[in-house]
Design a protein around this motif. Sequence first.
Motif, PDB file in Angstrom:
ATOM      1  N   PHE A  44      -3.979   4.839   0.431  1.00  9.53           N
ATOM      2  CA  PHE A  44      -4.476   4.709   1.782  1.00  9.53           C
ATOM      3  C   PHE A  44      -5.385   5.878   2.151  1.00  9.53           C
ATOM      4  O   PHE A  44      -5.310   6.952   1.571  1.00  9.53           O
ATOM      5  CB  PHE A  44      -3.281   4.618   2.741  1.00  9.53           C
ATOM      6  CG  PHE A  44      -3.665   4.444   4.173  1.00  9.53           C
ATOM      7  CD1 PHE A  44      -4.478   3.385   4.557  1.00  9.53           C
ATOM      8  CD2 PHE A  44      -3.231   5.339   5.149  1.00  9.53           C
ATOM      9  CE1 PHE A  44      -4.846   3.223   5.884  1.00  9.53           C
ATOM     10  CE2 PHE A  44      -3.586   5.183   6.472  1.00  9.53           C
ATOM     11  CZ  PHE A  44      -4.396   4.130   6.835  1.00  9.53           C
TER      12      PHE A  44
ATOM     13  N   LYS B 204       3.848  11.570  12.192  1.00  5.01           N
ATOM     14  CA  LYS B 204       3.784  11.075  10.813  1.00  5.01           C
ATOM     15  C   LYS B 204       5.189  10.742  10.314  1.00  5.01           C
ATOM     16  O   LYS B 204       5.428   9.681   9.733  1.00  5.01           O
ATOM     17  CB  LYS B 204       3.135  12.136   9.917  1.00  5.01           C
ATOM     18  CG  LYS B 204       2.926  11.699   8.468  1.00  5.01           C
ATOM     19  CD  LYS B 204       2.056  12.720   7.726  1.00  5.01           C
ATOM     20  CE  LYS B 204       1.600  12.250   6.358  1.00  5.01           C
ATOM     21  NZ  LYS B 204       2.613  12.176   5.338  1.00  5.01           N
TER      22      LYS B 204
ATOM     23  N   ASP C   7      -8.053   7.396   5.735  1.00  3.84           N
ATOM     24  CA  ASP C   7      -8.483   7.166   7.117  1.00  3.84           C
ATOM     25  C   ASP C   7      -9.804   6.399   7.148  1.00  3.84           C
ATOM     26  O   ASP C   7     -10.235   5.961   8.190  1.00  3.84           O
ATOM     27  CB  ASP C   7      -8.614   8.496   7.883  1.00  3.84           C
ATOM     28  CG  ASP C   7      -9.687   9.394   7.272  1.00  3.84           C
ATOM     29  OD1 ASP C   7      -9.705   9.539   6.040  1.00  3.84           O
ATOM     30  OD2 ASP C   7     -10.507   9.950   8.025  1.00  3.84           O
TER      31      ASP C   7
ATOM     32  N   SER D 236      -3.727   8.687  10.504  1.00  2.00           N
ATOM     33  CA  SER D 236      -4.212   7.319  10.317  1.00  2.00           C
ATOM     34  C   SER D 236      -3.064   6.463   9.824  1.00  2.00           C
ATOM     35  O   SER D 236      -2.257   6.920   9.016  1.00  2.00           O
ATOM     36  CB  SER D 236      -5.327   7.274   9.281  1.00  2.00           C
ATOM     37  OG  SER D 236      -6.305   8.225   9.611  1.00  2.00           O
ATOM     38  N   ILE D 237      -3.008   5.242  10.329  1.00  2.00           N
ATOM     39  CA  ILE D 237      -1.894   4.355  10.004  1.00  2.00           C
ATOM     40  C   ILE D 237      -2.452   3.043   9.460  1.00  2.00           C
ATOM     41  O   ILE D 237      -3.354   2.454  10.062  1.00  2.00           O
ATOM     42  CB  ILE D 237      -1.030   4.077  11.261  1.00  2.00           C
ATOM     43  CG1 ILE D 237      -0.490   5.409  11.810  1.00  2.00           C
ATOM     44  CG2 ILE D 237       0.122   3.126  10.968  1.00  2.00           C
ATOM     45  CD1 ILE D 237      -0.753   5.599  13.254  1.00  2.00           C
TER      46      ILE D 237
ATOM     47  N   PRO E 190       4.295  -1.143   3.351  1.00  2.00           N
ATOM     48  CA  PRO E 190       5.414  -0.833   2.469  1.00  2.00           C
ATOM     49  C   PRO E 190       6.675  -1.588   2.896  1.00  2.00           C
ATOM     50  O   PRO E 190       6.861  -1.855   4.085  1.00  2.00           O
ATOM     51  CB  PRO E 190       5.618   0.670   2.654  1.00  2.00           C
ATOM     52  CG  PRO E 190       4.418   1.173   3.330  1.00  2.00           C
ATOM     53  CD  PRO E 190       3.734   0.041   4.001  1.00  2.00           C
TER      54      PRO E 190
ATOM     55  N   VAL F 154       2.587   3.320   6.348  1.00  2.00           N
ATOM     56  CA  VAL F 154       1.887   4.288   5.490  1.00  2.00           C
ATOM     57  C   VAL F 154       1.004   5.129   6.403  1.00  2.00           C
ATOM     58  O   VAL F 154       0.207   4.585   7.173  1.00  2.00           O
ATOM     59  CB  VAL F 154       1.005   3.597   4.444  1.00  2.00           C
ATOM     60  CG1 VAL F 154       0.170   4.608   3.689  1.00  2.00           C
ATOM     61  CG2 VAL F 154       1.857   2.824   3.466  1.00  2.00           C
ATOM     62  N   VAL F 155       1.160   6.442   6.339  1.00  2.00           N
ATOM     63  CA  VAL F 155       0.459   7.337   7.251  1.00  2.00           C
ATOM     64  C   VAL F 155      -0.244   8.423   6.457  1.00  2.00           C
ATOM     65  O   VAL F 155       0.296   8.944   5.477  1.00  2.00           O
ATOM     66  CB  VAL F 155       1.463   8.017   8.228  1.00  2.00           C
ATOM     67  CG1 VAL F 155       0.715   8.827   9.289  1.00  2.00           C
ATOM     68  CG2 VAL F 155       2.356   6.993   8.889  1.00  2.00           C
ATOM     69  N   LYS F 156      -1.427   8.740   6.875  1.00  2.00           N
ATOM     70  CA  LYS F 156      -2.169   9.813   6.216  1.00  2.00           C
ATOM     71  C   LYS F 156      -2.605  10.811   7.295  1.00  2.00           C
ATOM     72  O   LYS F 156      -2.979  10.407   8.394  1.00  2.00           O
ATOM     73  CB  LYS F 156      -3.392   9.237   5.520  1.00  2.00           C
ATOM     74  CG  LYS F 156      -3.895  10.113   4.428  1.00  2.00           C
ATOM     75  CD  LYS F 156      -3.976   9.342   3.143  1.00  2.00           C
ATOM     76  CE  LYS F 156      -4.192  10.256   1.971  1.00  2.00           C
ATOM     77  NZ  LYS F 156      -4.163   9.532   0.726  1.00  2.00           N
TER      78      LYS F 156
ATOM     79  N   GLU G 264       6.586   7.031   9.319  1.00  3.11           N
ATOM     80  CA  GLU G 264       6.998   6.773   7.932  1.00  3.11           C
ATOM     81  C   GLU G 264       8.422   6.253   7.877  1.00  3.11           C
ATOM     82  O   GLU G 264       8.743   5.396   7.063  1.00  3.11           O
ATOM     83  CB  GLU G 264       6.847   8.040   7.081  1.00  3.11           C
ATOM     84  CG  GLU G 264       5.397   8.247   6.662  1.00  3.11           C
ATOM     85  CD  GLU G 264       5.145   9.574   5.960  1.00  3.11           C
ATOM     86  OE1 GLU G 264       6.030  10.457   5.999  1.00  3.11           O
ATOM     87  OE2 GLU G 264       4.052   9.710   5.376  1.00  3.11           O
TER      88      GLU G 264
ATOM     89  N   THR H 274       0.846  -1.185   0.000  1.00  2.00           N
ATOM     90  CA  THR H 274       0.000   0.000   0.000  1.00  2.00           C
ATOM     91  C   THR H 274       0.894   1.253   0.000  1.00  2.00           C
ATOM     92  O   THR H 274       2.077   1.182   0.300  1.00  2.00           O
ATOM     93  CB  THR H 274      -0.977  -0.013   1.171  1.00  2.00           C
ATOM     94  OG1 THR H 274      -1.811   1.126   1.071  1.00  2.00           O
ATOM     95  CG2 THR H 274      -0.269   0.015   2.497  1.00  2.00           C
ATOM     96  N   SER H 275       0.334   2.368  -0.396  1.00  2.92           N
ATOM     97  CA  SER H 275       1.102   3.611  -0.444  1.00  2.92           C
ATOM     98  C   SER H 275       0.201   4.722   0.062  1.00  2.92           C
ATOM     99  O   SER H 275      -1.004   4.537   0.215  1.00  2.92           O
ATOM    100  CB  SER H 275       1.522   3.902  -1.877  1.00  2.92           C
ATOM    101  OG  SER H 275       0.369   4.138  -2.652  1.00  2.92           O
ATOM    102  N   GLU H 276       0.789   5.886   0.307  1.00  5.61           N
ATOM    103  CA  GLU H 276       0.011   6.995   0.841  1.00  5.61           C
ATOM    104  C   GLU H 276      -1.134   7.346  -0.106  1.00  5.61           C
ATOM    105  O   GLU H 276      -2.223   7.713   0.310  1.00  5.61           O
ATOM    106  CB  GLU H 276       0.910   8.205   1.080  1.00  5.61           C
ATOM    107  CG  GLU H 276       0.259   9.162   2.063  1.00  5.61           C
ATOM    108  CD  GLU H 276       1.141  10.327   2.470  1.00  5.61           C
ATOM    109  OE1 GLU H 276       2.376  10.200   2.404  1.00  5.61           O
ATOM    110  OE2 GLU H 276       0.577  11.368   2.845  1.00  5.61           O
TER     111      GLU H 276
END
Lengths: 432, 143
Positions: free
Chosen positions: A380, B56, A382, B7-8, A413, B65-67, B60, A375-377
């Motif tokens: 992805f 974040k 929330d 979010s992770i 990743p 993967v973090v948003k 990372e 997966t990647s940012e």
Amino acid sequence: MIWNEKSECMSKEEKKQLQLERLQDVVKKAYENVPYYRKRFQELNIMTEDIKTLKDIEKLPFTTKTDLREAYPFGMFAVPEDEIIEVHTSSGTTGKPTVSGYSQKDLEIWSEVMARALTMAGANKKDFIQNAYGYGLFTGGLGVHYGTQKIGATVVPISAGNTMRQLEIMQDFGTTIITCTPSYALYLAEVAENEGIKAENLKLKAGVFGAEMWTEEMRQEIEKRLNLSALNIYGLTEIIGPGVAMECEDKTGLHIADDHFYPEIIDPKTLQTLPEGERGELVLTTLTREGMPIIRFRTKDLTALRNEKCSCGRTSIKMDRITGRTDDMLKIRGVIVFPSQIEKALLKIEGLEPQYQIIVTRPHHMDELEVQVETSEKLFSDEVKHVEEAKKMIEDHIHSELGLRVNVSLVEPQSLPRSEGKAVRVIDKREL
Amino acid sequence: MKLKQISIFLENKKGRLWKALSIMKDAGINIRALSIADTSEFGILRLIVPEPETAKRVLEEGNFVVKMNDVIAIGVPDKSGGLDGILEILNKADINVEYLYAFVAKRGEQAIVVLRTEDIDAGIKALEDGNVTVLSPDEVYKL
């Protein structure tokens, strides 16, 4: 630039005459000096005089990997062992390795075809060629090495692995051409990006990538991320090593060095020779090799031959990019699937690292195909529903490529194994 | 006031939640609120922390993967029907709630709830118009 204009641009008629003379010569030598071939020819009642035209090659028996394995280690040599000055072996991933023996003349042929290949990638005396193919029994490393030296370019014999050092040398030495597997090229790009190294600040102009199957989409990805021209090279240890065929800047197929290696395409089931342009298994005969002549070797690689005129001026026959192997072809619920098709689908999706693993299982007597992707940012979110949409979108891309529903699993990743040599893409857990 | 949430992505594999939380610990980051959305194949860990940018970055670096996105923090009367009144406001304004979760800490007589609406600005406006206490990041981090 063409390395050997006389050989690479000769007329078709001239080429055919040369091939026939060389074929007659190699068949005679194989019969006289290799007990295995003498026995096979006698069994089929073939006299060396029976080869009167190129088409007569179809009378000759095939040589398979199993035949070579049975001759392990030196049973296929056609010259006394003291004339063999170098040996290599195939990786031996599917059993005992096969041995390839080279005489002085064989090494000269290998250097020649590799010089032609590197010249197709734009190499000349001024270039720094960073050779990240493994040195050793594997033919990749030394093949590129000999070709570079033949040209008079500078070879950086760094061998495979040690990615940080590869990037350091690439910057410090001003490497202009990189040679490695395409999956490693992508890994180099990924690490370079993480380290903040900008591709446009590197001096790379071309990459010579081979030793594993790859796709057109992967070429575009590598070209974009490493800012170079990515070219496809083909070869195999049994025949000589890399340099059997190579792409020119036209990028519409690989020129086979057909004054040294005679190609045919057969139907792997009926073993009948197929006409030009039809896809089937590539069969190669060495026309000039002295230490270990090989007659009609079944490569298991699937491709097609094209005899059209090339914009580069070379007249040698071209083969398509290898799109599968007769033995890594997966049959999932009766549908033929090649890993390269999945790779092709994944590369169409923006924001997805082209790292993947295919896991085949057979719960309840039904084949299941799981594709793990990182997966990647970009993929992805929330929100669960958006992540599930991303997963479904990947499944749909693969479905439209394969015509088969697969289950995509998103993994974290960097969690799929990165390969420094040939990438392991398929894990088949079925007991077939 | 919008509040930053991180979010992770968690693979459904032993030890992954622990690994993410260890990274928070090593960076000295105190988690103010958290929730996990779990599916059969993966999980999403959502955190409210005082230093979302730092969190974040360190996550990372640990290959997660973090948003980062906006959510709304509100004060809810800590009594029966407290949340009901708030959802009624949003429902009347035709605003859909994607998810919500609560803080452990209280603010006086109010419980703190984190809300995610599809359109954050519209959500804040509807809540403020309905006289709901929408908290600023500073007020949240001080809890």
